[in-house]
Design an enzyme around this catalytic site. Sequence first.
Site, mmCIF file in Angstrom:
data_model
loop_
_atom_site.group_PDB
_atom_site.id
_atom_site.type_symbol
_atom_site.label_atom_id
_atom_site.label_comp_id
_atom_site.label_asym_id
_atom_site.label_seq_id
_atom_site.Cartn_x
_atom_site.Cartn_y
_atom_site.Cartn_z
ATOM 1 N N CYS A 79 -1.302 -5.630 -3.577
ATOM 2 C CA CYS A 79 -0.948 -4.333 -2.992
ATOM 3 C C CYS A 79 -0.544 -3.302 -4.036
ATOM 4 O O CYS A 79 -0.360 -2.126 -3.705
ATOM 5 C CB CYS A 79 0.167 -4.516 -1.969
ATOM 6 S SG CYS A 79 -0.245 -5.755 -0.726
ATOM 7 N N HIS A 138 8.018 1.171 -1.099
ATOM 8 C CA HIS A 138 6.983 0.229 -0.672
ATOM 9 C C HIS A 138 7.145 -0.064 0.818
ATOM 10 O O HIS A 138 6.173 -0.042 1.560
ATOM 11 C CB HIS A 138 7.075 -1.047 -1.499
ATOM 12 C CG HIS A 138 5.953 -1.999 -1.288
ATOM 13 N ND1 HIS A 138 4.636 -1.658 -1.506
ATOM 14 C CD2 HIS A 138 5.942 -3.290 -0.860
ATOM 15 C CE1 HIS A 138 3.855 -2.695 -1.234
ATOM 16 N NE2 HIS A 138 4.619 -3.696 -0.837
ATOM 17 N N GLU A 193 14.288 -4.110 -1.661
ATOM 18 C CA GLU A 193 13.956 -2.853 -2.324
ATOM 19 C C GLU A 193 15.134 -1.882 -2.287
ATOM 20 O O GLU A 193 15.436 -1.218 -3.290
ATOM 21 C CB GLU A 193 12.720 -2.206 -1.694
ATOM 22 C CG GLU A 193 12.284 -0.943 -2.415
ATOM 23 C CD GLU A 193 10.964 -0.371 -1.931
ATOM 24 O OE1 GLU A 193 10.453 0.566 -2.574
ATOM 25 O OE2 GLU A 193 10.432 -0.859 -0.904
ATOM 26 N N LYS A 196 4.373 3.872 5.329
ATOM 27 C CA LYS A 196 3.663 2.763 5.964
ATOM 28 C C LYS A 196 4.034 2.634 7.444
ATOM 29 O O LYS A 196 3.316 1.971 8.203
ATOM 30 C CB LYS A 196 3.963 1.450 5.254
ATOM 31 C CG LYS A 196 3.303 1.289 3.889
ATOM 32 C CD LYS A 196 3.572 -0.086 3.316
ATOM 33 C CE LYS A 196 2.909 -0.286 1.965
ATOM 34 N NZ LYS A 196 3.598 0.454 0.878
ATOM 35 N N HIS A 238 -0.125 -0.843 6.295
ATOM 36 C CA HIS A 238 -0.197 -1.250 4.886
ATOM 37 C C HIS A 238 -1.646 -1.341 4.455
ATOM 38 O O HIS A 238 -2.383 -2.226 4.896
ATOM 39 C CB HIS A 238 0.501 -2.591 4.718
ATOM 40 C CG HIS A 238 0.750 -2.970 3.295
ATOM 41 N ND1 HIS A 238 0.291 -2.223 2.228
ATOM 42 C CD2 HIS A 238 1.428 -4.028 2.746
ATOM 43 C CE1 HIS A 238 0.657 -2.798 1.103
ATOM 44 N NE2 HIS A 238 1.350 -3.892 1.388
ATOM 45 N N PHE A 294 1.740 -9.050 -3.781
ATOM 46 C CA PHE A 294 1.845 -10.509 -3.837
ATOM 47 C C PHE A 294 1.577 -10.963 -5.267
ATOM 48 O O PHE A 294 0.665 -10.474 -5.936
ATOM 49 C CB PHE A 294 0.819 -11.155 -2.911
ATOM 50 C CG PHE A 294 1.174 -11.109 -1.449
ATOM 51 C CD1 PHE A 294 2.398 -10.658 -0.999
ATOM 52 C CD2 PHE A 294 0.256 -11.539 -0.503
ATOM 53 C CE1 PHE A 294 2.714 -10.631 0.347
ATOM 54 C CE2 PHE A 294 0.556 -11.524 0.860
ATOM 55 C CZ PHE A 294 1.790 -11.068 1.280
#
Length: 418
Positions: A165, A305, A316, A337, A342, A403
């Site tokens: 991502c 994110h 985060e 998002k 996403h 990831f």
Amino acid sequence: MNLRRVVVTGIGALTPIGNNVEAYWQGLLSGVSGADYITRFDAEKFRTKFACELKGFNPEAFMEKKEARKLDPFTQYALVSADEAILDSKVDLTKLDTARCGVIWGSGIGGLTTFFEEVSNFAKGDGTPRFNPFFITKMIIDLSAGHISIKYGFRGVNYSTVSACASASNAIAEAFNYIRYGKMDMMITGGSEAAINEAGIGGFTAMRAMSERNDDPKTASRPFDKNRDGFVLGEGAGALVLEELEHAQKRGAKIYAEILGTGMSADAYHITAPHPEGLGVQLVMNNALSDSGIKPDQVDYINVHGTSTPLGDVSELIAIQKVFGDDAYKLSISSTKSMTGHLLGAAGAIEAIAAILAIQSGIIPPTINHFEDDPEIDSKLNLTFNKSQKRDVNIAISNTFGFGGHNVSIIFSKFTSD
């Protein structure tokens, strides 16, 4: 070594809430959700039955049917967004030194649709290999950058980045550095993804990574909400034209923003789960601040994110509070998002564009679908819940994580000639 200044002179977006930059931005400011039940295949037997699909996208409106058939959707999306960005930049391609112009493009998965279709067709057959001659060239990720360079004749650096991502953000950071260090004058960069198919939905639901709020898809992506249960898969692309400042000024280009610096880091913790204290995220933001020569109290906005996962959202915000201290309470923070879902490898590109447009407009796009506070999240943080907010934005950060523990932060600023 004198580092050159790098500016953004063109943007393009193809998203679940708008098929161009203007529609995308208006969708963000209006708090529109791009989530709905999947139309591309029958998802009745799948644990998650919804996603953030593109609406009304027809590749043949942008390219010949014969060409479209040779391209996986992720490359179609790349070409469409790149074309919008090039047109927006108003560059005269005939006057460029094309050896000094390049393409770096990101995608996390690439041609998953093509791979799934070709292997499924083979499995249904009699064992005789009857594969499309374009199978490999439709599938592999680097062909997105290749097709863009061929279309515009850019003969400089040309490759793709793959970091899940974080792929598009890595592409932007790399493109920025090629210009900053004097190797290129102009770059097309960004990312695209097209993973809404049986394999994509099936794979992510098997991981239990996605929301299963099938009774109400439009509110399923709810970053920072107490009852968030996973991300919503999206698709699309975002493109940026980056230029060396003098190169842009000589041709009278419109300048959207300047890139001050970037940061990269690794969690070195787990293939999918973030470090609970956000150590990698702390490091990446500190690296970006150091690279930019910016102090924490100078930052106005962070496009986080914020995927709507139980662990990721909390870690985060913990990292932001560690890095910014008391200045964290002065920040505007939002997760777009919540509206787009996403976009995996394309997320960093469309979210960078959101940060740039926040600087341009003085408006912070919201985090929609907030219904109940999470006791693990500091309620004094301004997470821009449910409605956009006006604010003068001089410096913005775009955070993207993937990831594998890949982290990227990019710092944009309002352009000044000083």
